[in-house]
Design a protein around this motif. Structure first.
Motif, PDB file in Angstrom:
ATOM      1  N   ARG A  13      46.836  42.425  28.434  1.00 50.68           N
ATOM      2  CA  ARG A  13      45.993  43.249  29.101  1.00 50.68           C
ATOM      3  C   ARG A  13      44.933  42.628  29.311  1.00 50.68           C
ATOM      4  O   ARG A  13      44.215  42.063  28.348  1.00 50.68           O
ATOM      5  N   VAL A  14      44.645  42.428  30.485  1.00 49.78           N
ATOM      6  CA  VAL A  14      43.353  41.381  31.027  1.00 49.78           C
ATOM      7  C   VAL A  14      42.090  42.460  31.434  1.00 49.78           C
ATOM      8  O   VAL A  14      42.039  43.319  31.816  1.00 49.78           O
ATOM      9  N   LEU A  15      40.821  41.771  30.729  1.00 47.25           N
ATOM     10  CA  LEU A  15      39.751  42.024  31.243  1.00 47.25           C
ATOM     11  C   LEU A  15      39.241  40.865  32.000  1.00 47.25           C
ATOM     12  O   LEU A  15      39.017  39.711  31.759  1.00 47.25           O
ATOM     13  N   LEU A  16      38.780  41.217  33.287  1.00 44.55           N
ATOM     14  CA  LEU A  16      38.303  40.596  34.296  1.00 44.55           C
ATOM     15  C   LEU A  16      36.882  40.496  34.400  1.00 44.55           C
ATOM     16  O   LEU A  16      36.287  41.655  35.001  1.00 44.55           O
ATOM     17  N   LEU A  17      36.027  39.458  34.240  1.00 44.22           N
ATOM     18  CA  LEU A  17      34.756  39.745  34.375  1.00 44.22           C
ATOM     19  C   LEU A  17      34.424  39.306  35.726  1.00 44.22           C
ATOM     20  O   LEU A  17      34.772  37.928  36.196  1.00 44.22           O
ATOM     21  N   GLY A  18      33.687  40.118  36.535  1.00 42.53           N
ATOM     22  CA  GLY A  18      33.631  39.612  37.886  1.00 42.53           C
ATOM     23  C   GLY A  18      32.327  39.510  38.834  1.00 42.53           C
ATOM     24  O   GLY A  18      31.293  39.115  37.750  1.00 42.53           O
ATOM     25  N   GLY A  19      32.125  39.709  39.699  1.00 45.79           N
ATOM     26  CA  GLY A  19      30.790  39.468  40.522  1.00 45.79           C
ATOM     27  C   GLY A  19      30.879  38.288  41.424  1.00 45.79           C
ATOM     28  O   GLY A  19      29.961  38.078  41.865  1.00 45.79           O
ATOM     29  N   THR A  20      32.042  37.868  41.741  1.00 45.65           N
ATOM     30  CA  THR A  20      32.402  36.673  42.252  1.00 45.65           C
ATOM     31  C   THR A  20      33.529  36.843  43.541  1.00 45.65           C
ATOM     32  O   THR A  20      34.170  37.618  43.154  1.00 45.65           O
ATOM     33  N   ARG A  21      33.472  35.834  44.388  1.00 50.81           N
ATOM     34  CA  ARG A  21      34.764  35.767  45.317  1.00 50.81           C
ATOM     35  C   ARG A  21      36.027  35.442  44.475  1.00 50.81           C
ATOM     36  O   ARG A  21      36.936  36.077  44.782  1.00 50.81           O
ATOM     37  N   GLU A  22      35.785  34.634  43.570  1.00 51.09           N
ATOM     38  CA  GLU A  22      36.960  33.998  42.816  1.00 51.09           C
ATOM     39  C   GLU A  22      37.471  35.130  41.927  1.00 51.09           C
ATOM     40  O   GLU A  22      38.801  35.609  41.842  1.00 51.09           O
ATOM     41  N   ALA A  23      36.675  36.186  41.367  1.00 52.37           N
ATOM     42  CA  ALA A  23      37.069  37.090  40.708  1.00 52.37           C
ATOM     43  C   ALA A  23      38.099  38.348  41.506  1.00 52.37           C
ATOM     44  O   ALA A  23      39.033  38.732  41.030  1.00 52.37           O
ATOM     45  N   SER A  24      37.156  38.389  42.843  1.00 46.80           N
ATOM     46  CA  SER A  24      37.872  39.310  43.637  1.00 46.80           C
ATOM     47  C   SER A  24      39.577  38.815  43.857  1.00 46.80           C
ATOM     48  O   SER A  24      40.471  39.595  44.085  1.00 46.80           O
ATOM     49  N   LEU A  25      39.686  37.518  44.203  1.00 45.94           N
ATOM     50  CA  LEU A  25      40.770  36.858  44.390  1.00 45.94           C
ATOM     51  C   LEU A  25      41.620  37.235  43.422  1.00 45.94           C
ATOM     52  O   LEU A  25      42.761  37.379  43.619  1.00 45.94           O
ATOM     53  N   ILE A  26      41.305  37.038  42.080  1.00 46.44           N
ATOM     54  CA  ILE A  26      42.365  37.058  40.639  1.00 46.44           C
ATOM     55  C   ILE A  26      42.504  38.685  40.753  1.00 46.44           C
ATOM     56  O   ILE A  26      43.767  38.698  40.478  1.00 46.44           O
ATOM     57  N   ALA A  27      41.553  39.536  41.179  1.00 45.28           N
ATOM     58  CA  ALA A  27      42.060  41.042  40.990  1.00 45.28           C
ATOM     59  C   ALA A  27      43.166  41.188  41.966  1.00 45.28           C
ATOM     60  O   ALA A  27      44.171  41.762  41.432  1.00 45.28           O
ATOM     61  N   GLN A  28      43.039  40.468  43.050  1.00 42.89           N
ATOM     62  CA  GLN A  28      44.273  40.979  44.117  1.00 42.89           C
ATOM     63  C   GLN A  28      45.498  40.159  43.550  1.00 42.89           C
ATOM     64  O   GLN A  28      46.707  40.912  43.526  1.00 42.89           O
ATOM     65  N   MET A  29      45.452  39.016  42.888  1.00 42.08           N
ATOM     66  CA  MET A  29      46.667  38.523  42.400  1.00 42.08           C
ATOM     67  C   MET A  29      47.322  39.132  41.156  1.00 42.08           C
ATOM     68  O   MET A  29      48.399  39.448  41.322  1.00 42.08           O
ATOM     69  N   LEU A  30      46.563  39.788  40.164  1.00 40.41           N
ATOM     70  CA  LEU A  30      46.754  40.551  39.219  1.00 40.41           C
ATOM     71  C   LEU A  30      47.298  41.833  39.575  1.00 40.41           C
ATOM     72  O   LEU A  30      48.659  42.255  39.257  1.00 40.41           O
ATOM     73  N   ALA A  31      46.801  42.276  40.679  1.00 37.37           N
ATOM     74  CA  ALA A  31      47.156  43.857  41.024  1.00 37.37           C
ATOM     75  C   ALA A  31      48.629  43.660  41.773  1.00 37.37           C
ATOM     76  O   ALA A  31      49.533  44.353  41.698  1.00 37.37           O
ATOM     77  N   ALA A  32      48.819  42.836  42.593  1.00 36.07           N
ATOM     78  CA  ALA A  32      50.015  42.362  43.316  1.00 36.07           C
ATOM     79  C   ALA A  32      51.210  41.946  42.399  1.00 36.07           C
ATOM     80  O   ALA A  32      52.329  42.510  42.617  1.00 36.07           O
ATOM     81  N   GLN A  33      50.643  41.561  41.138  1.00 36.09           N
ATOM     82  CA  GLN A  33      52.094  41.365  40.164  1.00 36.09           C
ATOM     83  C   GLN A  33      52.196  42.337  39.256  1.00 36.09           C
ATOM     84  O   GLN A  33      52.996  42.205  38.299  1.00 36.09           O
ATOM     85  N   GLY A  34      51.341  43.452  39.373  1.00 36.35           N
ATOM     86  CA  GLY A  34      51.256  44.648  38.316  1.00 36.35           C
ATOM     87  C   GLY A  34      50.882  44.421  36.968  1.00 36.35           C
ATOM     88  O   GLY A  34      51.219  45.212  36.078  1.00 36.35           O
ATOM     89  N   THR A  35      49.901  43.462  36.836  1.00 35.78           N
ATOM     90  CA  THR A  35      49.562  43.195  35.650  1.00 35.78           C
ATOM     91  C   THR A  35      48.431  44.216  35.236  1.00 35.78           C
ATOM     92  O   THR A  35      47.703  44.597  35.850  1.00 35.78           O
ATOM     93  N   ASP A  36      48.705  44.851  33.838  1.00 37.61           N
ATOM     94  CA  ASP A  36      47.609  45.554  33.358  1.00 37.61           C
ATOM     95  C   ASP A  36      46.392  44.871  33.023  1.00 37.61           C
ATOM     96  O   ASP A  36      46.219  44.030  32.412  1.00 37.61           O
ATOM     97  N   ALA A  37      45.245  45.277  33.954  1.00 35.19           N
ATOM     98  CA  ALA A  37      43.952  44.554  33.916  1.00 35.19           C
ATOM     99  C   ALA A  37      43.028  45.764  34.098  1.00 35.19           C
ATOM    100  O   ALA A  37      42.998  46.619  34.881  1.00 35.19           O
ATOM    101  N   ILE A  38      41.643  45.094  33.744  1.00 36.86           N
ATOM    102  CA  ILE A  38      40.427  46.052  33.916  1.00 36.86           C
ATOM    103  C   ILE A  38      39.522  44.988  34.439  1.00 36.86           C
ATOM    104  O   ILE A  38      39.249  43.919  34.159  1.00 36.86           O
TER     105      ILE A  38
END
Ligand code: NAP
Length: 270
Positions: A13-38
């Motif tokens: 269960r992931v907490l992703l600290l964002g505010g960057t382009r890199e964070a948005s890319l990782i969010a897309q990848m986590l969502a695409a593979q169905g990872t439980d993440a905030i």
């Protein structure tokens, strides 16, 4: 320590600290593979990008607040994909993961820019040094630095004419800048997420404002480098502020990557 040295956790269960382009890319990848993440935003911009994950907004309340949040939300993995100059939250992430112990930390940090062979930058450790490195005589400076560092300019180099650029231009007007000691400043909006923005646009901006000096943080990234390319094309002197270094040691379960695409492999192994 390598990311592959860790035993996989059963249900991440992931907490992703964002505010960057890199964070948005990782969010897309986590969502695409169905990872439980905030996804977590600091809440500094009025209209942050929508994310394909549940989003929370605002500070946690320091290290203790982050520890409490991660325990309450049963976080197993913390991905710190914040900006290279967002030093406090990165230090907090290290300290909180060290305190919790069970949470693995991944730092995602884009590579710093390097001067090309034909570029010559004045490299300085911080914004105070950048302000002091400007000439004494009033000149025209594009300070691509963000609102938090304006005090250094006001304190050490208030005589110059500044071009400033950031996302929420409505938050700080030129009267506010006068009040903090920068009487000659002009603010323009940052062309956020504009894939069509080119070096020619940057050259036009620098020409329009007759810029002679550029102060830049070494943020890294292709889009933000356009201003450096434009400065080079026009013979504008560049003062480059180096990245802050972490003041907290990394926790035991720590890995550092530069490419967002490597985050999933880390998650599978950490
Ligand atoms: P900072 O100085 O390192 O952090 C200040 C405080 O903001 C932190 O102590 C934390 O509050 C909160 N915070 C920061 N990032 C957060 C996040 N992703 N989620 C929740 N809380 C967060 O950071 P900053 O330089 O102000 O940057 C703020 C945000 O803007 C970051 O997310 C960063 O990625 C983004 N950003 C920064 C820059 C830059 O040049 N600094 C440029 C582009 C984007 P608590 O201590 O209360 O938890």
């Amino acid at each position: 320590m390598s990311a592959l040295d860790f035993s996989p956790s059963p249900t991440p269960r992931v907490l992703l600290l964002g505010g960057t382009r890199e964070a948005s890319l990782i969010a897309q990848m986590l969502a695409a593979q169905g990872t439980d993440a905030i996804f977590s935003y600091a809440g500094v911009t009025h209209a942050p990008l929508a994310q394909p994950l549940p989003v929370r907004v605002g500070g946690f309340g320091g290290v203790q607040g982050l520890v409490h949040y991660m325990q309450h939300e049963s976080i197993t993995h913390l991905i710190d994909a914040t900006h290279p100059f967002a030093a406090r939250i990165s230090d907090n992430a290290r300290a909180a993961c060290a305190a919790v112990g069970a949470v693995a930390l991944l730092r995602v940090e884009r590579p710093a820019w390097q001067p090309r062979s034909n570029e010559c930058w004045t490299q300085v450790p911080d914004m105070e040094a950048a302000a002091r490195s400007l000439p004494q005589a009033p000149t025209r400076v594009f300070a691509a630095i963000g609102r938090k560092q304006l005090a250094a300019l006001a304190q050490h180099a208030a005589q110059h004419h500044y071009l400033l650029r950031w996302v929420d231009v409505q938050d700080v007007d030129e009267n506010t800048l006068k009040n903090i000691g920068l009487p000659n400043a002009h603010i323009v909006p940052l062309p956020l997420r504009a894939a069509s923005h080119t070096v020619q646009d940057e050259i036009a901006l620098l020409r329009q404002h007759r810029v002679q000096w550029l102060i830049s943080k070494n943020a890294g990234g292709a889009a933000a480098r356009l201003k450096l390319d434009a400065a080079h094309a026009l013979g504008i002197q560049v003062v480059m502020v180096q990245r802050p270094t972490p003041s907290v040691a990394p926790p035991a379960r720590f890995a550092h990557i530069t490419q967002p695409a490597e985050a999933l492999a880390w998650l599978a192994s950490a």
